[in-house]
Design an enzyme around this catalytic site. Sequence first.
Site, PDB file in Angstrom:
ATOM      1  N   HIS A 154      41.421  60.816  75.961  1.00  0.00           N
ATOM      2  CA  HIS A 154      42.677  60.753  75.206  1.00  0.00           C
ATOM      3  C   HIS A 154      42.816  62.000  74.334  1.00  0.00           C
ATOM      4  O   HIS A 154      43.843  62.669  74.348  1.00  0.00           O
ATOM      5  CB  HIS A 154      42.718  59.485  74.354  1.00  0.00           C
ATOM      6  CG  HIS A 154      43.793  59.484  73.301  1.00  0.00           C
ATOM      7  ND1 HIS A 154      45.127  59.351  73.616  1.00  0.00           N
ATOM      8  CD2 HIS A 154      43.743  59.632  71.950  1.00  0.00           C
ATOM      9  CE1 HIS A 154      45.847  59.398  72.496  1.00  0.00           C
ATOM     10  NE2 HIS A 154      45.027  59.577  71.473  1.00  0.00           N
ATOM     11  N   ASP A 184      63.539  88.073  80.202  1.00  0.00           N
ATOM     12  CA  ASP A 184      62.490  87.174  80.690  1.00  0.00           C
ATOM     13  C   ASP A 184      61.264  87.403  79.824  1.00  0.00           C
ATOM     14  O   ASP A 184      61.308  88.182  78.866  1.00  0.00           O
ATOM     15  CB  ASP A 184      62.164  87.452  82.175  1.00  0.00           C
ATOM     16  CG  ASP A 184      61.549  86.222  82.845  1.00  0.00           C
ATOM     17  OD1 ASP A 184      60.592  85.662  82.285  1.00  0.00           O
ATOM     18  OD2 ASP A 184      62.026  85.818  83.919  1.00  0.00           O
ATOM     19  N   TRP A 194      36.155  64.204  71.884  1.00  0.00           N
ATOM     20  CA  TRP A 194      36.852  65.432  72.293  1.00  0.00           C
ATOM     21  C   TRP A 194      36.209  66.660  71.668  1.00  0.00           C
ATOM     22  O   TRP A 194      36.392  67.775  72.147  1.00  0.00           O
ATOM     23  CB  TRP A 194      38.343  65.372  71.944  1.00  0.00           C
ATOM     24  CG  TRP A 194      38.688  65.808  70.546  1.00  0.00           C
ATOM     25  CD1 TRP A 194      38.712  65.028  69.434  1.00  0.00           C
ATOM     26  CD2 TRP A 194      39.051  67.131  70.122  1.00  0.00           C
ATOM     27  NE1 TRP A 194      39.054  65.775  68.345  1.00  0.00           N
ATOM     28  CE2 TRP A 194      39.278  67.069  68.730  1.00  0.00           C
ATOM     29  CE3 TRP A 194      39.219  68.354  70.765  1.00  0.00           C
ATOM     30  CZ2 TRP A 194      39.652  68.179  67.986  1.00  0.00           C
ATOM     31  CZ3 TRP A 194      39.585  69.464  70.007  1.00  0.00           C
ATOM     32  CH2 TRP A 194      39.796  69.366  68.641  1.00  0.00           C
ATOM     33  N   SER A 211      45.678  79.395  78.414  1.00  0.00           N
ATOM     34  CA  SER A 211      46.211  79.589  77.064  1.00  0.00           C
ATOM     35  C   SER A 211      46.172  81.047  76.656  1.00  0.00           C
ATOM     36  O   SER A 211      47.109  81.551  76.035  1.00  0.00           O
ATOM     37  CB  SER A 211      45.394  78.802  76.049  1.00  0.00           C
ATOM     38  OG  SER A 211      45.517  77.448  76.290  1.00  0.00           O
ATOM     39  N   HIS A 234      39.205  74.690  64.037  1.00  0.00           N
ATOM     40  CA  HIS A 234      40.171  74.608  62.954  1.00  0.00           C
ATOM     41  C   HIS A 234      41.414  75.438  63.192  1.00  0.00           C
ATOM     42  O   HIS A 234      42.519  74.924  63.048  1.00  0.00           O
ATOM     43  CB  HIS A 234      39.568  74.847  61.578  1.00  0.00           C
ATOM     44  CG  HIS A 234      40.486  74.237  60.553  1.00  0.00           C
ATOM     45  ND1 HIS A 234      40.552  72.888  60.353  1.00  0.00           N
ATOM     46  CD2 HIS A 234      41.468  74.774  59.811  1.00  0.00           C
ATOM     47  CE1 HIS A 234      41.532  72.619  59.498  1.00  0.00           C
ATOM     48  NE2 HIS A 234      42.096  73.749  59.153  1.00  0.00           N
ATOM     49  N   TYR A 261      45.898  74.407  63.814  1.00  0.00           N
ATOM     50  CA  TYR A 261      47.117  75.105  63.392  1.00  0.00           C
ATOM     51  C   TYR A 261      47.907  75.594  64.591  1.00  0.00           C
ATOM     52  O   TYR A 261      49.126  75.687  64.534  1.00  0.00           O
ATOM     53  CB  TYR A 261      46.779  76.233  62.425  1.00  0.00           C
ATOM     54  CG  TYR A 261      46.268  75.666  61.129  1.00  0.00           C
ATOM     55  CD1 TYR A 261      47.126  74.943  60.317  1.00  0.00           C
ATOM     56  CD2 TYR A 261      44.943  75.773  60.757  1.00  0.00           C
ATOM     57  CE1 TYR A 261      46.674  74.349  59.158  1.00  0.00           C
ATOM     58  CE2 TYR A 261      44.476  75.177  59.599  1.00  0.00           C
ATOM     59  CZ  TYR A 261      45.350  74.472  58.809  1.00  0.00           C
ATOM     60  OH  TYR A 261      44.897  73.874  57.677  1.00  0.00           O
ATOM     61  N   SER A 270      62.092  74.609  61.368  1.00  0.00           N
ATOM     62  CA  SER A 270      62.801  75.584  60.547  1.00  0.00           C
ATOM     63  C   SER A 270      64.095  76.046  61.210  1.00  0.00           C
ATOM     64  O   SER A 270      64.938  76.658  60.559  1.00  0.00           O
ATOM     65  CB  SER A 270      61.917  76.801  60.274  1.00  0.00           C
ATOM     66  OG  SER A 270      60.748  76.401  59.618  1.00  0.00           O
ATOM     67  N   HIS A 288      34.595  72.528  56.711  1.00  0.00           N
ATOM     68  CA  HIS A 288      35.001  71.270  56.059  1.00  0.00           C
ATOM     69  C   HIS A 288      34.948  70.103  57.051  1.00  0.00           C
ATOM     70  O   HIS A 288      35.063  68.954  56.648  1.00  0.00           O
ATOM     71  CB  HIS A 288      36.377  71.389  55.390  1.00  0.00           C
ATOM     72  CG  HIS A 288      37.524  71.586  56.330  1.00  0.00           C
ATOM     73  ND1 HIS A 288      38.648  72.280  55.984  1.00  0.00           N
ATOM     74  CD2 HIS A 288      37.730  71.191  57.596  1.00  0.00           C
ATOM     75  CE1 HIS A 288      39.494  72.287  56.996  1.00  0.00           C
ATOM     76  NE2 HIS A 288      38.958  71.638  57.981  1.00  0.00           N
ATOM     77  N   HIS A 289      34.798  70.399  58.341  1.00  0.00           N
ATOM     78  CA  HIS A 289      34.577  69.327  59.309  1.00  0.00           C
ATOM     79  C   HIS A 289      33.119  68.869  59.305  1.00  0.00           C
ATOM     80  O   HIS A 289      32.770  67.919  59.993  1.00  0.00           O
ATOM     81  CB  HIS A 289      34.940  69.803  60.720  1.00  0.00           C
ATOM     82  CG  HIS A 289      36.388  70.162  60.868  1.00  0.00           C
ATOM     83  ND1 HIS A 289      37.344  69.259  61.235  1.00  0.00           N
ATOM     84  CD2 HIS A 289      37.044  71.329  60.674  1.00  0.00           C
ATOM     85  CE1 HIS A 289      38.532  69.850  61.281  1.00  0.00           C
ATOM     86  NE2 HIS A 289      38.377  71.101  60.937  1.00  0.00           N
ATOM     87  N   THR A 329      51.283  75.689  52.696  1.00  0.00           N
ATOM     88  CA  THR A 329      51.915  74.537  53.349  1.00  0.00           C
ATOM     89  C   THR A 329      52.936  73.912  52.410  1.00  0.00           C
ATOM     90  O   THR A 329      54.033  73.528  52.832  1.00  0.00           O
ATOM     91  CB  THR A 329      50.855  73.504  53.758  1.00  0.00           C
ATOM     92  OG1 THR A 329      49.766  74.183  54.383  1.00  0.00           O
ATOM     93  CG2 THR A 329      51.418  72.503  54.734  1.00  0.00           C
ATOM     94  N   LYS A 362      56.130  75.752  52.443  1.00  0.00           N
ATOM     95  CA  LYS A 362      56.972  75.391  53.578  1.00  0.00           C
ATOM     96  C   LYS A 362      57.715  74.083  53.319  1.00  0.00           C
ATOM     97  O   LYS A 362      58.924  73.989  53.529  1.00  0.00           O
ATOM     98  CB  LYS A 362      56.118  75.246  54.837  1.00  0.00           C
ATOM     99  CG  LYS A 362      55.661  76.578  55.349  1.00  0.00           C
ATOM    100  CD  LYS A 362      54.874  76.420  56.608  1.00  0.00           C
ATOM    101  CE  LYS A 362      54.921  77.691  57.406  1.00  0.00           C
ATOM    102  NZ  LYS A 362      56.230  77.976  57.962  1.00  0.00           N
TER     103      LYS A 362
END
Lengths: 187, 529
Positions: free
Chosen positions: B80, B109, B145, B174, B257, B261, B272, B306-307, B332, B335
């Site tokens: 998942h 293009d 995961w 990617s 991390h 983002y 936005s 921090h994980h 953040t 924003k």
Amino acid sequence: MSEALSTRRLVIRLCVVVVAMFGFGFALVPIYDVMCQAFGINGKTAGVYEGQQAVDEQRQVRVQFLATNAADMVWEFGPQADEVVVHPGDSTQMLFVAYNPTDKPMTAQAIPSVAPSKAAAYFHKTECFCFTQQVLQPGERIEMPVRFIVDRDLPADVRHLTLAYTLFDVTARKPPVAQVTLTRAAP
Amino acid sequence: MSAVIDHGHAGHDHHHGPAKGLMRWVLTTNHKDIGTMYLWFSFAMFLLGGSMAMVIRAELFQPGLQIVQPEFFNQMTTMHGLIMVFGAVMPAFVGLANWMIPLMIGAPDMALPRMNNFSFWLLPAAFSMLVSTLFMEGGGPNFGWTFYAPLSTTYAPESVTFFIFAIHLMGFSSIMGAINVVATILNLRAPGMTLMKMPLFVWTWLITAFLLIAVMPVLAGVVTMMLMDIHFGTSFFSAAGGGDPVLFQHVFWFFGHPEVYIMILPAFGAVSAIIPAFARKPLFGYTSMVYATASIAFLSFIVWAHHMFTVGIPLTGELFFMYATLLIAVPTGVKVFNWASTMWRGSMTFETPMLFAVAFVILFTIGGFSGLMLAIAPADFQYHDTYFVVAHFHYVLVPGAIFGIFASAYFWLPKWTGHMYDETLGKLHFWMSFIGMNMAFFPMHFVGLAGMPRRIPDYNMMFANFNMVSSIGAFMFGATQLLFLFIVIKCIRGGKAAPAKPWDGAEGLEWTIPSPAPYHTFQTPPDVK
């Protein structure tokens, strides 16, 4: 077509970044080791310590010993005493006993770790069975020495530290050669 | 199954339209075709990953083991996560980028159309391989995961090698997609489209692309190390050979991390664009938005540990990573305040895209706050690996990334298909998703704080009621997504004809071309004033 040219140049540069970052991922491995040793992160201890220190008779530190078998490791493994009280700067020896109860020769590797981890950088081993691998014949029992010095500069709030060994079965990785080996006699 | 149906409006008679038949999709180099394929692929993966979530929630409906065995439950939680992160959210944003970035900057293009085709077609290969592991002896990935070593090396199922190569392929895809985006944005902008005139979606994608280029190779590196540990006798993560499992977590989260983002910045950009359109006011603080995005991207590289507060890092490390993480709240917050200020005294209407966008702002902020709680190192020792963490990241990913994608889809569907979607059904989709999602994830905060561990198929009786509510909400959210499928198909097949600019407050080059967008657009660059 200057546009095609600048795109090509940009793509080449970005590919260089990609390759560099792939390399950086691998560079993290030695960087991590250096950081761990420099700051004692994760309780990792350094290699052989060659220095000597004056003994600080005023201070006492309790050193506890812990022996753990990794998963699937069948040896009997443990220290001869659960703890000793030492003076910083003094050289102390402790014996660990290992016994191979199986009917096959096996190779083992002990991995040390010191807790609290900030004390790891102040825990020096002048001699340790963890520096080499141990090969035990079927039913063989050995005594393995570790000789260590707790640094005089050990932070004052650490009065008590733990030396933990985890014993891994590395027979598959390092097949034992048919000979009796390195039970280095205690000095 | 194409959103690009018509090609008669443009009047470029000498340009051929799309080829006919299946080979059009296999061989296409058209950014709109590829964008469409990315979006359909990601939606298929969303449904697949979603059905795995349904299995998880069905098992957690009641305490005790009812439906699946723990081994299979572990595979479900793992797959998942992997499918939603790498298969649903990331390709959806790449699809939006393919469709919208050339239209927004006046480019004909993408800069590298053939590579674009290749980077899409790697994905079906990667995910076929990944999903096929579920049918292999020993089962698929079952290590979460985040695939921490040694769970994913020493104790992994045999199929882990397929998992590793699937990650490699996704990574390639990617990276190529990101290179393409950077090249397009930096080299193909219409004359007059300076960097600080670019729509924020383009800006956030440019920054996301740099993040991808920086961290996807690290992910490729970490799975390569796993591969070598498993098959070639190295000991990167094996303590027995002098390696360290904690090293895995450092390398993984160095990728991981920035990755979170990567999954949210494009949504920031889309929102936005959408909020000003329906508030009928220009975006408040455009420049600060750009700098805030760049700051978030920079900070994402120095907060990874921090994980890992509980693995035993030195006190100074805990403090550094705690403060650096808390610092992210500043850009953040900039924003969120900018979006609120954009809405302030606007002539707001609440069509479906705006509903999703407003829900995004509110619910993402909730997710941000629980993130702040988790960032406090001493408190994290209690929250670590509980459902509180699950609640947190689902609040930033579902109403964050996914609602951002839904908002974008509704916002640009008229441009893609030439038809207006069914507004009533769209609103129904929103409210069902909104209620279902909050029902599913809000109670997880409570059970998490009370100590329910994540990734376990059974739980204490005291969590039973909240879990049942969670499951009902999750089933509701899941079923509602079939409604979205119906709305999109209905919109492709017909509906009120969409004008070139269906939203009267919308701005940007994409609204200057007819709806549906012709197969070829901006063959001659537009004039940007």
